[in-house]
Design a protein around this motif. Structure first.
Motif, PDB file in Angstrom:
ATOM      1  N   ASN A   1       0.817  -1.203   0.000  1.00  0.00           N
ATOM      2  CA  ASN A   1       0.000   0.000   0.000  1.00  0.00           C
ATOM      3  C   ASN A   1       0.851   1.254   0.000  1.00  0.00           C
ATOM      4  OD1 ASN A   1      -2.526  -1.318   0.100  1.00  0.00           O
ATOM      5  ND2 ASN A   1      -2.200  -1.780   2.267  1.00  0.00           N
ATOM      6  N   ILE A   2       2.119   1.128  -0.332  1.00  0.00           N
ATOM      7  CA  ILE A   2       3.003   2.287  -0.349  1.00  0.00           C
ATOM      8  C   ILE A   2       2.420   3.337  -1.294  1.00  0.00           C
ATOM      9  CG2 ILE A   2       5.263   3.106  -1.089  1.00  0.00           C
ATOM     10  CD1 ILE A   2       6.485   0.614  -0.039  1.00  0.00           C
ATOM     11  N   PRO A   3       2.391   4.595  -0.877  1.00  0.00           N
ATOM     12  CA  PRO A   3       1.827   5.635  -1.747  1.00  0.00           C
ATOM     13  C   PRO A   3       2.559   5.715  -3.065  1.00  0.00           C
ATOM     14  CG  PRO A   3       3.096   6.598   0.061  1.00  0.00           C
ATOM     15  CD  PRO A   3       2.941   5.143   0.361  1.00  0.00           C
ATOM     16  N   VAL A   4       1.800   5.806  -4.160  1.00  0.00           N
ATOM     17  CA  VAL A   4       2.425   5.813  -5.477  1.00  0.00           C
ATOM     18  C   VAL A   4       2.182   7.116  -6.229  1.00  0.00           C
ATOM     19  CG1 VAL A   4       2.357   3.326  -5.724  1.00  0.00           C
ATOM     20  CG2 VAL A   4       0.416   4.666  -6.493  1.00  0.00           C
ATOM     21  N   LYS A   5       1.262   7.937  -5.742  1.00  0.00           N
ATOM     22  CA  LYS A   5       0.976   9.187  -6.436  1.00  0.00           C
ATOM     23  C   LYS A   5       1.614  10.353  -5.694  1.00  0.00           C
ATOM     24  CE  LYS A   5      -3.400   7.767  -8.538  1.00  0.00           C
ATOM     25  NZ  LYS A   5      -4.829   8.051  -8.694  1.00  0.00           N
ATOM     26  N   PHE A   6       2.242  11.224  -6.447  1.00  0.00           N
ATOM     27  CA  PHE A   6       2.857  12.393  -5.850  1.00  0.00           C
ATOM     28  C   PHE A   6       3.054  13.437  -6.933  1.00  0.00           C
ATOM     29  CE2 PHE A   6       6.484  10.699  -7.902  1.00  0.00           C
ATOM     30  CZ  PHE A   6       6.555   9.364  -7.548  1.00  0.00           C
ATOM     31  N   THR A   7       3.291  14.663  -6.495  1.00  0.00           N
ATOM     32  CA  THR A   7       3.598  15.734  -7.436  1.00  0.00           C
ATOM     33  C   THR A   7       5.003  16.211  -7.170  1.00  0.00           C
ATOM     34  OG1 THR A   7       2.860  17.481  -5.956  1.00  0.00           O
ATOM     35  CG2 THR A   7       1.190  16.465  -7.373  1.00  0.00           C
TER      36      THR A   7
ATOM     37  N   ASN B   1       9.479  19.282  -0.546  1.00  0.00           N
ATOM     38  CA  ASN B   1       9.358  18.291   0.520  1.00  0.00           C
ATOM     39  C   ASN B   1       8.547  17.064   0.101  1.00  0.00           C
ATOM     40  OD1 ASN B   1      10.767  19.886   2.428  1.00  0.00           O
ATOM     41  ND2 ASN B   1       8.916  21.093   2.799  1.00  0.00           N
ATOM     42  N   GLU B   2       8.080  17.052  -1.144  1.00  0.00           N
ATOM     43  CA  GLU B   2       7.183  15.978  -1.568  1.00  0.00           C
ATOM     44  C   GLU B   2       7.816  14.601  -1.396  1.00  0.00           C
ATOM     45  OE1 GLU B   2       3.537  14.712  -2.630  1.00  0.00           O
ATOM     46  OE2 GLU B   2       4.104  16.819  -2.582  1.00  0.00           O
ATOM     47  N   TRP B   3       9.073  14.483  -1.779  1.00  0.00           N
ATOM     48  CA  TRP B   3       9.740  13.180  -1.728  1.00  0.00           C
ATOM     49  C   TRP B   3      10.036  12.782  -0.286  1.00  0.00           C
ATOM     50  CZ3 TRP B   3       8.974  11.632  -6.415  1.00  0.00           C
ATOM     51  CH2 TRP B   3       8.955  12.567  -7.441  1.00  0.00           C
ATOM     52  N   ILE B   4      10.395  13.751   0.553  1.00  0.00           N
ATOM     53  CA  ILE B   4      10.596  13.461   1.977  1.00  0.00           C
ATOM     54  C   ILE B   4       9.282  13.022   2.611  1.00  0.00           C
ATOM     55  CG2 ILE B   4      11.153  14.503   4.217  1.00  0.00           C
ATOM     56  CD1 ILE B   4      13.180  16.273   2.770  1.00  0.00           C
ATOM     57  N   ASN B   5       8.196  13.712   2.262  1.00  0.00           N
ATOM     58  CA  ASN B   5       6.889  13.339   2.798  1.00  0.00           C
ATOM     59  C   ASN B   5       6.524  11.910   2.414  1.00  0.00           C
ATOM     60  OD1 ASN B   5       6.669  15.905   3.853  1.00  0.00           O
ATOM     61  ND2 ASN B   5       5.372  16.687   2.195  1.00  0.00           N
ATOM     62  N   TRP B   6       6.885  11.532   1.191  1.00  0.00           N
ATOM     63  CA  TRP B   6       6.598  10.165   0.726  1.00  0.00           C
ATOM     64  C   TRP B   6       7.291   9.149   1.629  1.00  0.00           C
ATOM     65  CZ3 TRP B   6       8.891   5.702  -0.809  1.00  0.00           C
ATOM     66  CH2 TRP B   6       8.151   4.822  -1.610  1.00  0.00           C
ATOM     67  N   ILE B   7       8.578   9.372   1.906  1.00  0.00           N
ATOM     68  CA  ILE B   7       9.335   8.453   2.754  1.00  0.00           C
ATOM     69  C   ILE B   7       8.780   8.454   4.174  1.00  0.00           C
ATOM     70  CG2 ILE B   7      11.581   7.967   3.784  1.00  0.00           C
ATOM     71  CD1 ILE B   7      12.892   9.029   1.249  1.00  0.00           C
ATOM     72  N   GLU B   8       8.490   9.646   4.709  1.00  0.00           N
ATOM     73  CA  GLU B   8       7.997   9.737   6.081  1.00  0.00           C
ATOM     74  C   GLU B   8       6.633   9.057   6.228  1.00  0.00           C
ATOM     75  OE1 GLU B   8       9.509  10.792   8.770  1.00  0.00           O
ATOM     76  OE2 GLU B   8      11.335  11.310   7.682  1.00  0.00           O
ATOM     77  N   GLU B   9       5.800   9.203   5.223  1.00  0.00           N
ATOM     78  CA  GLU B   9       4.501   8.526   5.269  1.00  0.00           C
ATOM     79  C   GLU B   9       4.676   7.013   5.238  1.00  0.00           C
ATOM     80  OE1 GLU B   9       0.347   8.015   2.690  1.00  0.00           O
ATOM     81  OE2 GLU B   9       1.769   9.595   2.159  1.00  0.00           O
ATOM     82  N   ALA B  10       5.594   6.546   4.393  1.00  0.00           N
ATOM     83  CA  ALA B  10       5.849   5.109   4.299  1.00  0.00           C
ATOM     84  C   ALA B  10       6.373   4.561   5.628  1.00  0.00           C
ATOM     85  CB  ALA B  10       6.843   4.831   3.175  1.00  0.00           C
ATOM     86  N   ILE B  11       7.235   5.338   6.291  1.00  0.00           N
ATOM     87  CA  ILE B  11       7.754   4.924   7.598  1.00  0.00           C
ATOM     88  C   ILE B  11       6.634   4.917   8.643  1.00  0.00           C
ATOM     89  CG2 ILE B  11       9.271   5.594   9.513  1.00  0.00           C
ATOM     90  CD1 ILE B  11      11.253   6.658   7.419  1.00  0.00           C
TER      91      ILE B  11
ATOM     92  N   LYS C   1       3.465   4.614   8.353  1.00  0.00           N
ATOM     93  CA  LYS C   1       2.428   3.592   8.144  1.00  0.00           C
ATOM     94  C   LYS C   1       2.999   2.179   8.037  1.00  0.00           C
ATOM     95  CE  LYS C   1      -0.905   6.748   6.053  1.00  0.00           C
ATOM     96  NZ  LYS C   1      -1.800   7.037   4.899  1.00  0.00           N
ATOM     97  N   ASP C   2       4.295   2.058   8.389  1.00  0.00           N
ATOM     98  CA  ASP C   2       4.943   0.730   8.422  1.00  0.00           C
ATOM     99  C   ASP C   2       4.914   0.019   7.086  1.00  0.00           C
ATOM    100  OD1 ASP C   2       5.646   0.892  11.130  1.00  0.00           O
ATOM    101  OD2 ASP C   2       3.678   0.158  11.763  1.00  0.00           O
ATOM    102  N   TYR C   3       5.014   0.800   5.995  1.00  0.00           N
ATOM    103  CA  TYR C   3       5.081   0.169   4.689  1.00  0.00           C
ATOM    104  C   TYR C   3       6.429  -0.507   4.487  1.00  0.00           C
ATOM    105  CZ  TYR C   3       0.847   2.784   3.587  1.00  0.00           C
ATOM    106  OH  TYR C   3      -0.429   3.289   3.587  1.00  0.00           O
ATOM    107  N   PHE C   4       7.440  -0.027   5.171  1.00  0.00           N
ATOM    108  CA  PHE C   4       8.687  -0.764   5.280  1.00  0.00           C
ATOM    109  C   PHE C   4       9.282  -0.492   6.654  1.00  0.00           C
ATOM    110  CE2 PHE C   4      10.538   3.245   4.340  1.00  0.00           C
ATOM    111  CZ  PHE C   4      10.095   3.684   3.096  1.00  0.00           C
TER     112      PHE C   4
END
Length: 346
Positions: free
Chosen positions: A8-14, A19-29, A31-34
């Motif tokens: 369920n790792i987020p796949v959509k981003f702008t 900070n978009e890419w940092i937010n992606w990693i932080e969200e994945a962390i 929500k325990d996606y990895f």
């Protein structure tokens, strides 16, 4: 997304926010996606590799007797973070394959400016890079060993190409060996960081022999699947010889080598190399991309060599009245598992 992987790792981003890419990693962390690793829980750090954009360490996690590898980056700017995210997205598509190094999770290190430095936590390969492994073990390798290493490497690239992924940066320093099994270590992360940063490569001419020569004569040429095939051809020669291609004993390869390669210069086959094996890598390093085989064809032909070698071993066993056949299941591969190379599309 691969059918072999659920996530369920987020796949959509702008790309509008830095900070978009940092937010992606932080969200994945979050929500325990990895898995998230506390850096202070690692011990016995040892630097095992360094490149133009970062370093790799090995370390032990908590009380585990086993090592993990940590890949750090010199500059965790927006460009680097963006490419790390791309690497993680590629990794999750192919993480199931035994010839691809496993991604374990993320660690972070706080910086003096309160920013975070991200480290990739990966499976540790105890045999080092393919180049190091060949240098240390080559004299003990049989042709069966070499053929199997070539086959494993080709299978890793087959996995990438099946997922629509082009590596573009294959060489013997980013192919690893763990417990005598070949492991593909990255998916061109450093090359993408370099290109996205608009940096001229400081390492280009150390890797000239592995690069599709079409890119030397045409600046608009985009590296593609057939470019990976060219690199595989060079790596197959390296596995057969134990030496880096056009090795100049530490002296950097230069523009002259690039020109000579683009005009058809290739390494000389090593004496006693099986003809079938030579034919495979010679086809791969053909100057014309359209004349190179697909990865399916390479896998098919390498598998045929392994089966041929195994049949010879079986004949020897029978001749010597041996009662057991202890061939590895990894060597007993059915040719029907791969597409007929005549009908395989690129």
């Amino acid at each position: 997304m691969s059918n072999n992987t659920e996530s369920n790792i987020p796949v959509k981003f702008t790309e509008n926010s830095n900070n978009e890419w940092i937010n992606w990693i932080e969200e994945a962390i979050a929500k325990d996606y990895f898995k998230y690793y506390e850096l202070n829980q690692f011990t016995n750090f040892q630097e095992i590799g360094v490149g133009g954009f970062g370093k790799v360490y090995r370390a032990k996690w908590k009380s585990s007797p086993y090592y993990l590898a940590l890949k750090s980056f010199f500059n965790c700017n927006n460009v680097t973070i963006k490419e790390i995210v791309k690497e993680l997205k590629i990794q999750r598509e192919v993480d199931f394959h035994e010839n691809i190094i496993r991604f374990c999770g993320i660690a972070t290190e706080n910086q003096v400016d309160n920013s975070k430095k991200y480290l990739l936590v990966m499976e540790y390969a105890n045999g080092g890079t393919l180049r190091e492994y060949l240098k240390k073990h080559f004299d003990n390798l049989t042709w069966n060993n070499k053929s199997n290493m070539a086959f494993q490497l080709a299978c890793a690239i087959l996995c990438l190409h099946d997922e629509g992924i082009i590596h573009r940066d294959l060489h013997s320093k980013n192919v690893l060996v763990h417990q005598n099994i070949v492991k593909l270590a990255d998916f061109g992360l450093s090359k993408r960081i370099e290109e996205s940063s608009n940096l001229s490569s400081t390492k280009l001419f150390g890797m000239v022999p592995y690069i599709d020569p079409k890119s030397f004569s045409n600046q608009d040429y985009k590296l593609n699947k057939k470019s990976d095939i060219y690199s595989i051809g060079i790596l197959l020669w390296e596995i057969s010889s134990g030496n880096p291609p056009f090795d100049t004993e530490g002296k950097p390869n230069d523009v002259c080598l690039a020109i000579n390669i683009s005009q058809g210069l290739r390494e000389t086959p090593i004496p006693d190399t099986p003809e079938d094996y030579v034919n495979i890598y010679a086809d791969c390093w053909n100057n014309e991309p359209d004349n190179r085989p697909t990865i399916n064809q390479v896998v098919f032909k390498l598998n045929a060599i392994i089966l041929k070698n195994n049949n010879m071993i079986i004949d020897d066993i029978r001749t010597n009245d041996s009662c057991t056949n202890q061939l590895s299941s990894k060597q007993q591969l059915d040719l029907n598992a791969f597409e007929d190379p005549i009908n395989t599309s690129s």
